[in-house]
Design an enzyme around this catalytic site. Structure first.
Site, PDB file in Angstrom:
ATOM      1  N   LYS A   1       0.811  -1.225   0.000  1.00 43.16           N
ATOM      2  CA  LYS A   1       0.000   0.000   0.000  1.00 43.16           C
ATOM      3  C   LYS A   1       0.839   1.269   0.000  1.00 43.16           C
ATOM      4  O   LYS A   1       0.478   2.250  -0.616  1.00 43.16           O
ATOM      5  CB  LYS A   1      -0.949   0.014   1.192  1.00 43.16           C
ATOM      6  CG  LYS A   1      -0.229   0.147   2.523  1.00 43.16           C
ATOM      7  CD  LYS A   1      -1.182   0.422   3.681  1.00 43.16           C
ATOM      8  CE  LYS A   1      -0.392   0.788   4.906  1.00 43.16           C
ATOM      9  NZ  LYS A   1      -0.618  -0.069   6.064  1.00 43.16           N
TER      10      LYS A   1
ATOM     11  N   ARG B   1      -5.362   1.017  17.933  1.00 45.75           N
ATOM     12  CA  ARG B   1      -6.032   1.093  16.640  1.00 45.75           C
ATOM     13  C   ARG B   1      -6.940  -0.138  16.588  1.00 45.75           C
ATOM     14  O   ARG B   1      -7.809  -0.265  17.444  1.00 45.75           O
ATOM     15  CB  ARG B   1      -5.003   1.187  15.496  1.00 45.75           C
ATOM     16  CG  ARG B   1      -5.609   1.830  14.243  1.00 45.75           C
ATOM     17  CD  ARG B   1      -4.625   1.958  13.100  1.00 45.75           C
ATOM     18  NE  ARG B   1      -4.307   0.684  12.491  1.00 45.75           N
ATOM     19  CZ  ARG B   1      -3.459   0.522  11.470  1.00 45.75           C
ATOM     20  NH1 ARG B   1      -2.846   1.575  10.959  1.00 45.75           N
ATOM     21  NH2 ARG B   1      -3.226  -0.664  10.951  1.00 45.75           N
TER      22      ARG B   1
HETATM   23  C1  LIG Z   1       0.414  -0.501   6.703  1.00 44.54           C
HETATM   24  C2  LIG Z   1       0.304  -1.715   7.541  1.00 44.54           C
HETATM   25  C3  LIG Z   1       1.432  -2.513   7.734  1.00 44.54           C
HETATM   26  C4  LIG Z   1       2.783  -2.183   7.145  1.00 44.54           C
HETATM   27  O1  LIG Z   1       3.457  -1.264   7.891  1.00 44.54           O
HETATM   28  P1  LIG Z   1       4.939  -0.809   7.472  1.00 44.54           P
HETATM   29  O2  LIG Z   1       5.294   0.129   8.555  1.00 44.54           O
HETATM   30  O3  LIG Z   1       4.828  -0.185   6.127  1.00 44.54           O
HETATM   31  O4  LIG Z   1       5.790  -2.021   7.467  1.00 44.54           O
HETATM   32  C5  LIG Z   1       1.285  -3.665   8.482  1.00 44.54           C
HETATM   33  N1  LIG Z   1       0.101  -3.999   9.031  1.00 44.54           N
HETATM   34  C6  LIG Z   1      -1.007  -3.258   8.882  1.00 44.54           C
HETATM   35  C7  LIG Z   1      -2.286  -3.692   9.521  1.00 44.54           C
HETATM   36  C8  LIG Z   1      -0.942  -2.086   8.123  1.00 44.54           C
HETATM   37  O5  LIG Z   1      -2.057  -1.347   7.969  1.00 44.54           O
END
Ligand SMILES: *Cc1c(COP(=O)(O)O)cnc(C)c1O
Length: 360
Positions: free
Chosen positions: A35, A130
């Site tokens: 993402k 969260r």
């Molecule tokens: C965006 C996200 C990640 C990835 O986090 P990074 O810091 O880019 O490694 C992992 N888990 C969830 C639930 C996320 O929303």
């Protein structure tokens, strides 16, 4: 020249491999998170090539693209599904993160309807506040219920998310709670869980320092593959193979010269409604660049490659840069270069007005 984002595939490949090797060397299978770079195909190609078996995102269009391109990797939805997108989640994702009984029931019914199986990872909130179930008895109960009652769902395991809202760091202590929950669920359901997912890029520091509790066997990694994330908690010298220059943003200078550093007149608020204070550093040489909040969110999330350049601020489409101390004599039409922090990567990769150039 449009603001242009150079995407350095070779560097991304190196980072992706370094992260994969670190994880697999410690019994952890990392899911790649696509993402952060808006699932740009050229980047995902590199990540799949490196050997990641799961591609994950919080956004369905990214995961739909994964299916469309026919990668052999599994697709994992990172954001808890909206009730209004259950059908698409089952269509497009092999698995999703979940915390709500109602959502699970709807996923089960939809999977039955589509004649599919859908994997679920139940989220425990370890304090970052969260997503996830905050207490372990309720998590364990939901896991048992999922296993027994939802015939079209596969309970893949449990996971947790840290370092996002509450800025809570992953530690051996808090991740041990997750490993304990997993052990308890395994006792209750009489089989091993495939996935115990101990967080994101920030959890890599525990691996490096041998502080990851046993029982954690999965991480979700995005930031660290792309930019040795600024918040990853890495110390100097840790993961030397991972670089933060995989993405370079190039912007053109449209005005240059000397100006005062303190605004002239009665001060109100800036274009975004912020009250500001300014240090009067006299008259200094500065450049105006053709980029702004529109493209990168905030100037504070860019890092100039020229160490003597200092970004002073930006409006929607203009960025003001102090170049007084730069050794290079910048001129009108020159290109200034920047590395990106995570938030700037989100904006710049997703903005169609930022051109993308892929470099091998
Ligand atoms: C965006 C996200 C990640 C990835 O986090 P990074 O810091 O880019 O490694 C992992 N888990 C969830 C639930 C996320 O929303």
């Amino acid at each position: 020249m449009n603001p242009t984002l150079e995407i350095h595939k070779g560097k991304i490949a190196k980072n992706a491999e370094a992260v994969l090797n670190l994880c697999r060397g410690r019994g952890i299978e990392p899911a790649a998170v696509i993402k952060g770079y808006n699932a740009i195909d050229d980047v995902t190609d590199v990540i799949v090539e490196a050997g990641y078996k799961t591609l994950s995102s919080s956004r369905l269009p990214h995961l739909r693209a994964v299916k469309r391109r026919g990668y052999r990797a599994a697709s994992l939805m990172l954001r808890l599904p909206m009730l209004s997108e259950i059908r698409e989640v089952v269509e497009v994702c092999d698995a999703s993160l979940n915390s709500e009984a109602e959502t699970l029931a709807r996923l089960d019914a939809e999977a039955s309807q589509q004649g599919k199986r859908h994997g679920v990872i139940l989220m425990r909130d370890l304090g970052d506040l969260r997503e996830g179930i905050i207490d372990s008895p309720r998590l364990i109960e939901l896991a048992c219920r999922t296993e027994r009652c939802h015939k079209n769902l596969d309970l893949l395991g449990i996971g947790s998310n840290l370092s996002c809202y509450g800025s809570v760091m992953p530690t051996c202590q808090n991740l041990s709670l997750l490993a304990d929950d997993a052990a308890e669920i395994e006792r209750e359901i009489g089989r091993k869980l495939d996935v115990v997912s101990g967080g994101e890029s920030t959890s890599l520091q525990l691996l490096l320092r041998n502080e990851m509790p046993g029982g954690i066997n999965h991480l979700r990694i995005g930031g660290a593959i792309m930019l040795r994330a600024e918040f990853s908690g890495l110390r100097e010298g840790e993961m030397p193979d991972v670089t933060d220059d995989t993405l370079i943003l190039k912007v053109e200078i449209i005005e240059i010269g000397e100006k005062p550093t303190h605004p002239i007149g009665v001060l109100g608020v800036d274009c975004f409604g912020n009250k500001k204070t300014f240090e009067d550093r006299g008259v200094r040489r500065r450049a105006l660049a053709a980029i702004g909040a529109f493209d990168v969110g905030s100037h504070e999330k860019l890092v100039p490659l020229d160490e003597n350049m200092k970004i002073l601020g930006c409006s929607s489409d203009h960025m003001i840069i102090d170049i007084h101390d730069c050794a290079r004599r910048y001129a009108l039409g020159d290109i200034a270069e920047f590395k990106l922090l995570y938030q700037a990567m989100l904006y710049a990769t997703a903005n169609p007005m930022v051109s993308k150039v892929v470099i091998d």
